[in-house]
Motif scaffolding. Structure first.
Motif, PDB file in Angstrom:
ATOM      1  N   CYS A 127      10.912  20.557   8.060  1.00  0.00           N
ATOM      2  CA  CYS A 127      10.845  19.832   6.733  1.00  0.00           C
ATOM      3  C   CYS A 127       9.452  19.737   6.469  1.00  0.00           C
ATOM      4  CB  CYS A 127      11.477  18.570   6.710  1.00  0.00           C
ATOM      5  SG  CYS A 127      11.486  17.814   5.092  1.00  0.00           S
ATOM      6  N   CYS A 128       8.931  20.117   5.235  1.00  0.00           N
ATOM      7  CA  CYS A 128       7.599  19.951   4.954  1.00  0.00           C
ATOM      8  C   CYS A 128       7.400  18.989   3.534  1.00  0.00           C
ATOM      9  CB  CYS A 128       6.949  21.228   4.639  1.00  0.00           C
ATOM     10  SG  CYS A 128       6.784  22.557   5.837  1.00  0.00           S
ATOM     11  N   CYS A 129       6.630  18.046   3.535  1.00  0.00           N
ATOM     12  CA  CYS A 129       6.540  17.462   2.030  1.00  0.00           C
ATOM     13  C   CYS A 129       5.465  17.493   1.544  1.00  0.00           C
ATOM     14  CB  CYS A 129       7.450  16.034   2.172  1.00  0.00           C
ATOM     15  SG  CYS A 129       6.286  14.758   3.256  1.00  0.00           S
ATOM     16  N   LEU A 130       5.407  17.291   0.265  1.00  0.00           N
ATOM     17  CA  LEU A 130       4.259  17.579  -0.438  1.00  0.00           C
ATOM     18  C   LEU A 130       3.802  15.836  -0.889  1.00  0.00           C
ATOM     19  CD1 LEU A 130       2.828  19.992  -1.313  1.00  0.00           C
ATOM     20  CD2 LEU A 130       3.627  19.718  -3.611  1.00  0.00           C
ATOM     21  N   ALA A 131       2.486  15.353  -0.403  1.00  0.00           N
ATOM     22  CA  ALA A 131       2.079  14.015  -0.710  1.00  0.00           C
ATOM     23  C   ALA A 131       1.660  14.295  -2.304  1.00  0.00           C
ATOM     24  CB  ALA A 131       1.197  13.627   0.086  1.00  0.00           C
ATOM     25  N   ASP A 132       1.319  12.973  -2.908  1.00  0.00           N
ATOM     26  CA  ASP A 132       0.601  13.132  -4.100  1.00  0.00           C
ATOM     27  C   ASP A 132      -0.534  13.819  -4.235  1.00  0.00           C
ATOM     28  OD1 ASP A 132       1.819   9.707  -4.753  1.00  0.00           O
ATOM     29  OD2 ASP A 132       2.912  12.014  -5.068  1.00  0.00           O
ATOM     30  N   SER A 133      -1.268  13.655  -3.205  1.00  0.00           N
ATOM     31  CA  SER A 133      -2.644  14.201  -3.303  1.00  0.00           C
ATOM     32  C   SER A 133      -2.862  15.765  -3.036  1.00  0.00           C
ATOM     33  CB  SER A 133      -3.561  13.634  -1.842  1.00  0.00           C
ATOM     34  OG  SER A 133      -2.814  13.921  -0.644  1.00  0.00           O
ATOM     35  N   GLY A 134      -1.636  16.312  -3.025  1.00  0.00           N
ATOM     36  CA  GLY A 134      -1.516  17.915  -2.616  1.00  0.00           C
ATOM     37  C   GLY A 134      -1.455  18.076  -1.126  1.00  0.00           C
ATOM     38  N   CYS A 135      -1.531  17.146  -0.261  1.00  0.00           N
ATOM     39  CA  CYS A 135      -1.563  17.421   1.253  1.00  0.00           C
ATOM     40  C   CYS A 135      -0.269  17.996   1.553  1.00  0.00           C
ATOM     41  CB  CYS A 135      -2.232  16.319   1.698  1.00  0.00           C
ATOM     42  SG  CYS A 135      -2.816  16.774   3.254  1.00  0.00           S
ATOM     43  N   LEU A 179       2.414  17.384   4.234  1.00  0.00           N
ATOM     44  CA  LEU A 179       2.801  16.572   5.529  1.00  0.00           C
ATOM     45  C   LEU A 179       4.048  17.141   6.241  1.00  0.00           C
ATOM     46  CD1 LEU A 179       2.630  13.288   3.700  1.00  0.00           C
ATOM     47  CD2 LEU A 179       0.928  14.226   5.237  1.00  0.00           C
ATOM     48  N   LEU A 180       4.168  17.406   7.503  1.00  0.00           N
ATOM     49  CA  LEU A 180       5.105  17.973   8.372  1.00  0.00           C
ATOM     50  C   LEU A 180       6.036  16.602   8.915  1.00  0.00           C
ATOM     51  CD1 LEU A 180       3.268  20.701  10.505  1.00  0.00           C
ATOM     52  CD2 LEU A 180       4.812  20.863   8.530  1.00  0.00           C
ATOM     53  N   ASP A 181       7.410  17.160   8.695  1.00  0.00           N
ATOM     54  CA  ASP A 181       8.404  16.158   9.627  1.00  0.00           C
ATOM     55  C   ASP A 181       8.165  14.898   8.796  1.00  0.00           C
ATOM     56  OD1 ASP A 181       9.149  15.492  13.020  1.00  0.00           O
ATOM     57  OD2 ASP A 181      10.327  15.662  11.308  1.00  0.00           O
ATOM     58  N   PRO A 182       8.645  14.590   7.698  1.00  0.00           N
ATOM     59  CA  PRO A 182       8.490  13.164   7.208  1.00  0.00           C
ATOM     60  C   PRO A 182       9.556  12.166   7.532  1.00  0.00           C
ATOM     61  CG  PRO A 182       9.481  14.536   5.789  1.00  0.00           C
ATOM     62  CD  PRO A 182       8.947  15.497   6.714  1.00  0.00           C
ATOM     63  N   THR A 183       9.307  10.816   7.736  1.00  0.00           N
ATOM     64  CA  THR A 183      10.373  10.085   8.089  1.00  0.00           C
ATOM     65  C   THR A 183      10.970   9.863   6.568  1.00  0.00           C
ATOM     66  OG1 THR A 183       8.925   8.146   7.451  1.00  0.00           O
ATOM     67  CG2 THR A 183       8.976   8.798   9.643  1.00  0.00           C
ATOM     68  N   LYS A 184      12.149   8.955   6.838  1.00  0.00           N
ATOM     69  CA  LYS A 184      12.951   8.849   5.591  1.00  0.00           C
ATOM     70  C   LYS A 184      12.292   8.220   4.508  1.00  0.00           C
ATOM     71  CE  LYS A 184      17.705   7.819   4.222  1.00  0.00           C
ATOM     72  NZ  LYS A 184      17.825   9.394   4.229  1.00  0.00           N
ATOM     73  N   LEU A 185      11.374   7.192   4.915  1.00  0.00           N
ATOM     74  CA  LEU A 185      10.535   6.598   3.768  1.00  0.00           C
ATOM     75  C   LEU A 185       9.623   7.545   3.040  1.00  0.00           C
ATOM     76  CD1 LEU A 185      10.695   3.614   3.371  1.00  0.00           C
ATOM     77  CD2 LEU A 185       8.852   3.208   4.743  1.00  0.00           C
ATOM     78  N   GLU A 186       8.839   8.076   3.819  1.00  0.00           N
ATOM     79  CA  GLU A 186       8.068   9.401   3.315  1.00  0.00           C
ATOM     80  C   GLU A 186       8.810  10.287   2.453  1.00  0.00           C
ATOM     81  OE1 GLU A 186       6.314  10.982   6.828  1.00  0.00           O
ATOM     82  OE2 GLU A 186       4.454   9.585   6.863  1.00  0.00           O
ATOM     83  N   GLU A 187       9.926  10.755   2.865  1.00  0.00           N
ATOM     84  CA  GLU A 187      10.643  11.661   1.959  1.00  0.00           C
ATOM     85  C   GLU A 187      10.766  11.200   0.555  1.00  0.00           C
ATOM     86  OE1 GLU A 187      14.282  13.110   3.433  1.00  0.00           O
ATOM     87  OE2 GLU A 187      13.370  14.508   4.736  1.00  0.00           O
ATOM     88  N   GLN A 188      11.211   9.678   0.459  1.00  0.00           N
ATOM     89  CA  GLN A 188      11.701   9.169  -0.626  1.00  0.00           C
ATOM     90  C   GLN A 188      10.582   8.951  -1.760  1.00  0.00           C
ATOM     91  OE1 GLN A 188      13.434   5.683   1.062  1.00  0.00           O
ATOM     92  NE2 GLN A 188      15.597   6.826   1.090  1.00  0.00           N
ATOM     93  N   LEU A 240       4.217  28.007  -1.412  1.00  0.00           N
ATOM     94  CA  LEU A 240       3.458  28.891  -0.311  1.00  0.00           C
ATOM     95  C   LEU A 240       2.811  28.315   0.713  1.00  0.00           C
ATOM     96  CD1 LEU A 240       2.822  31.675  -3.066  1.00  0.00           C
ATOM     97  CD2 LEU A 240       4.853  31.575  -1.481  1.00  0.00           C
ATOM     98  N   ARG A 241       1.982  27.194   0.229  1.00  0.00           N
ATOM     99  CA  ARG A 241       1.287  26.436   1.526  1.00  0.00           C
ATOM    100  C   ARG A 241       1.967  25.875   2.132  1.00  0.00           C
ATOM    101  NH1 ARG A 241      -2.409  22.202   0.126  1.00  0.00           N
ATOM    102  NH2 ARG A 241      -1.368  21.838  -1.646  1.00  0.00           N
ATOM    103  N   CYS A 242       3.208  25.406   1.835  1.00  0.00           N
ATOM    104  CA  CYS A 242       4.258  24.765   2.736  1.00  0.00           C
ATOM    105  C   CYS A 242       4.741  25.649   3.649  1.00  0.00           C
ATOM    106  CB  CYS A 242       5.484  24.087   1.969  1.00  0.00           C
ATOM    107  SG  CYS A 242       5.184  22.444   0.997  1.00  0.00           S
ATOM    108  N   LEU A 243       5.158  26.936   3.062  1.00  0.00           N
ATOM    109  CA  LEU A 243       5.821  28.031   4.024  1.00  0.00           C
ATOM    110  C   LEU A 243       4.647  28.148   5.163  1.00  0.00           C
ATOM    111  CD1 LEU A 243       7.134  30.901   1.758  1.00  0.00           C
ATOM    112  CD2 LEU A 243       8.271  29.477   3.177  1.00  0.00           C
ATOM    113  N   GLU A 244       3.467  28.317   4.933  1.00  0.00           N
ATOM    114  CA  GLU A 244       2.516  28.804   5.885  1.00  0.00           C
ATOM    115  C   GLU A 244       2.365  27.708   6.952  1.00  0.00           C
ATOM    116  OE1 GLU A 244      -0.778  31.028   2.807  1.00  0.00           O
ATOM    117  OE2 GLU A 244      -1.372  29.851   4.645  1.00  0.00           O
ATOM    118  N   ARG A 245       2.153  26.229   6.468  1.00  0.00           N
ATOM    119  CA  ARG A 245       2.177  25.273   7.449  1.00  0.00           C
ATOM    120  C   ARG A 245       3.430  25.229   8.297  1.00  0.00           C
ATOM    121  NH1 ARG A 245      -1.047  20.950   6.193  1.00  0.00           N
ATOM    122  NH2 ARG A 245      -3.111  21.926   5.618  1.00  0.00           N
ATOM    123  N   GLY A 246       4.736  25.570   7.472  1.00  0.00           N
ATOM    124  CA  GLY A 246       5.858  25.416   8.329  1.00  0.00           C
ATOM    125  C   GLY A 246       5.970  26.593   9.265  1.00  0.00           C
TER     126      GLY A 246
END
Lengths: 302, 243
Positions: B142-150, B152-161, B210-216
C-alpha cells in the motif's frame, strides 16, 4: 454446411455466427488484428452515449444514462435528518446500486448478482473520493437538521461497462438535483414547504426556494479491456466475458486521477498500458462533459 | 524531505513483516501474514470437485470468502472478495485441474491499515502451503500520498485516514535468477514491473500515481525477498495434506 449455392450468403452467415459462439477468442483476435471490433468500432472509441435528465418526475433529481445498450436509471430522494456528532454541519449522501433481474439473463430473482455490491461500493468510494459534491451544502441548521440524499441507481440493461454508465447517471442526477424549499414549523422541526403554504406568515423559510447543488470538478470514467497488446475502450458484455482483464480509470474535469481500478485479471498492466488507458480516458472525459452540458442546457431552456 | 511519521519510520520503511505457514491443522494450506499490527489469516481448501454455476468448467475456479474481524458481511467484504479472487486467478495455473474449485478463506485478525495487501500476501502464502500450482507469486503493498506530495509506504490505519489518497498495488514476483535475461520482456519492460492489481482511493494527480507505482515496485522487491525466505518448509518431513 451442405446448403445450396443459391443461399450461399446464408451459409457463410451461419458459419460466422457459429464460429463466434464456438471460438469467441479467435473470432475477436481476427478482428483485433485489423484494428476493428465486431460492432465496427475502432479500438479506442466508446459507444454512443445519451443522457436524459428528469426521467423520474417524482424524484428530486433523476437521470437516465445510456452507453450503447447499457442503461442506468438514477434517482435522488431527499429527506431531513439530524446530522451525526462528528460532522454537525454536513449532510449525507447514501448511494445504492441495484441490478434487478430485468437487466441480464444471468441475474435471477432471489440471487443477487455478484457485480452489484462491488459496483455499489466502487461508486460510493469514487464519489466520496472526488471533491464533486460538498456535503456542507446539504446542511440546513447546523447540528440540528441536514439533508440526507438517497441516490439509487437501477441497472435496466447490462451490456458491459456497468460502472461507467452508473457513474454517468449518478453524476447527471446530481447535476439535475433541486433541493426542495423547507421551513421551520412551530415545534422547531423542519418541514417541506408545499405550494399551498406559500402565503402563511408564521412559517419562516429556512430555504427560500429550490436550489441546485454546486458541483465542482465532475468525475467521469472509462473502462478498458487489456488483451495482449491491445486496449479496447468501453467493452460490451460479450467482450468482458471473453477477455477478462478490465481497467477502470476515473478522471475528473481538472485531470486529477480519482481512481485507477484494476481488479486482477490474467493480463498484467505495464506502465505504457496504464498511460494509454489514461490518455483514452482524458479524451472520453471531454466527450462526456460536452454531452452532460448539452443535457443540462436542454433542461434549462424549459 | 523529512517526513515525521507517528511511529518514527521513514517514508520508504515498511513495518516489521512476519509470516508463518502451516498453522491450521485441518486446512490443506494455511498461512498468517502480519505487517506491524495488521494481521490476516488465510486458509486454502481444495481443489474440490465441481465449479459454481456461472463459472467456466474448462478451468479451475477460485472462491474467496472474506471474514471481517467484527460485524456482518456487507458490500466492502464482497468487493474485497472479488478483488482477491481476480488477483489469485491471475497467478494460479487454471488449466491444470479443470472443473474444480479451490476455496480461500481470509480471516481478518486485526486491521491497522493496509488490510487488503496483507490479505493478498497471506492468501498467496497459503496457496503455496497447499501446493496449488502457481505461475508466479504476488506481492501486495500500500502506498499513500501525504499532503506534502511525499509517497509513504505501508501506512497505519491512522495514516490512511488522514492522507488525501492511497493506492493498493499488487506486483508479480518472478524467479528472475533462473530465467534468462531477455525472455521476460513485455514491450521492452521487464514483466516484474507490470501490476496485477491496483485499487486507489482519493484524488491524486496522474504523476503522483506513477510515482507511487515506482516506489511500490522498489519496495515489492524487498517483500519478495522476505516471502521467498519464509516460504520454504522448516520441517522437511511435513507431507502435503491435500487428498
Amino acid at each position: 454446411m451442405g446448403l445450396p449455392d443459391a443461399s450461399g450468403d446464408l451459409s457463410s452467415e451461419v458459419e460466422v455466427h457459429a464460429f463466434r459462439r464456438l471460438f469467441p477468442l479467435r473470432f475477436y483476435e481476427r478482428h483485433l488484428s485489423e484494428s476493428i471490433r465486431p460492432d465496427g468500432r475502432p479500438l479506442g472509441r466508446a459507444r454512443d452515449t445519451t443522457i436524459a435528465l428528469g426521467a423520474v418526475a417524482s424524484a428530486d433529481g433523476s437521470a437516465l444514462a445510456k452507453i450503447g445498450s447499457t442503461t442506468m436509471l438514477a434517482a435522488i430522494k431527499m429527506e431531513v435528518m439530524t446530522p451525526s456528532m462528528e460532522s454537525p454541519d454536513e449532510g449525507c449522501l447514501a448511494i445504492d446500486f441495484h441490478m434487478p433481474p430485468i437487466c441480464s439473463p444471468i441475474v435471477r430473482p432471489g440471487r443477487p448478482a455478484e457485480a452489484a455490491p462491488v459496483v455499489s461500493k466502487q461508486l460510493s468510494d469514487t464519489i466520496s473520493s472526488s471533491v464533486m459534491a460538498d456535503l456542507k451544502e446539504l446542511s440546513l441548521v447546523s447540528g440540528k437538521a441536514a439533508w440526507m440524499a438517497y441516490l439509487d441507481i437501477y441497472c435496466l440493461d447490462a451490456d458491459g461497462a456497468l460502472f461507467d454508465a452508473a457513474l454517468l447517471s449518478a453524476v447527471a442526477a446530481l447535476s439535475h438535483l433541486q433541493i426542495p424549499a423547507v421551513s421551520l414549523n412551530e415545534d422547531g422541526r423542519v418541514v417541506v414547504v408545499s405550494e399551498e403554504d406559500e402565503g402563511k406568515p408564521e412559517k419562516e423559510p429556512v430555504n427560500r426556494e429550490k436550489r441546485k447543488l454546486t458541483l465542482k470538478s465532475i468525475p467521469f470514467s472509462l473502462t478498458c479491456i487489456l488483451h495482449k497488446n491491445y486496449i479496447l475502450a468501453d467493452p460490451t458484455a460479450e467482450e468482458e466475458s471473453i477477455m477478462e482483464t478490465l481497467v477502470t480509470v476515473v478522471l475528473d474535469s481538472s485531470s486529477q486521477l480519482i481512481s485507477l481500478y484494476k481488479p486482477g485479471g490474467p493480463v498484467l498492466a505495464n506502465t505504457s498500458a496504464i498511460q494509454d488507458s489514461i490518455a483514452l480516458t482524458r479524451q472520453r472525459v471531454r466527450e462526456l462533459q460536452k454531452i452532460l452540458d448539452e443535457a443540462n442546457s436542454g433542461m434549462e431552456v424549459d | 524531505m523529512e517526513i515525521d511519521r507517528v511511529d518514527g519510520r521513514t517514508a520508504n520503511q515498511l513495518r516489521p513483516l512476519a509470516c508463518s505457514r502451516n498453522i491450521l491443522n485441518r486446512a490443506h494450506g494455511s498461512a498468517s501474514w502480519s505487517q506491524g499490527d495488521t494481521k490476516v489469516l488465510a486458509a486454502v481448501y481444495g481443489p474440490k470437485a465441481g465449479t459454481k454455476k456461472n463459472e467456466n468448467p474448462e478451468k479451475a475456479c477460485i472462491e474467496v470468502i472474506w471474514k471481517p474481524k467484527t460485524g456482518q458481511i456487507g458490500k466492502p467484504e464482497k468487493e474485497y472478495e472479488m478483488i482477491v479472487k481476480r488477483t489469485l486467478q491471475s497467478i494460479c495455473v487454471l488449466t491444470i485441474n479443470p472443473n474444480t474449485t479451490t476455496s480461500v478463506i481470509v480471516q481478518v485478525v486485526n486491521d491497522d491499515g493496509s488490510l487488503l495487501p496483507c490479505a493478498i500476501n497471506a492468501a498467496c502464502a497459503a496457496l503455496v502451503d497447499a501446493g496449488i500450482p502457481l505461475k508466479h507469486l504476488a506481492v501486495a503493498i500500500c502506498c499513500c500520498l501525504a499532503d506534502s506530495g511525499c509517497v509513504l509506504l505501508d501506512p497505519t490505519k491512522l495514516e490512511e485516514q488522514k492522507t488525501k489518497a492511497f493506492a493498493y498495488l499488487v506486483f508479480p514476483n518472478l524467479t528472475l535468477s533462473i530465467l534468462p535475461e531477455g525472455s521476460l520482456k513485455v514491450e521492452g519492460e521487464p514483466v516484474e514491473q507490470a501490476i496485477i492489481t491496483s485499487v486507489t482511493q482519493g484524488a491524486m494527480s496522474v504523476d503522483d500515481y506513477l510515482r507511487c507505482l515506482e516506489r511500490g515496485r522498489a519496495a515489492s522487491a524487498k517483500m519478495s525477498a522476505f516471502l521467498r525466505r519464509s516460504l520454504p518448509l522448516q520441517n522437511p518431513s511435513d507431507s502435503s495434506k491435500a487428498g
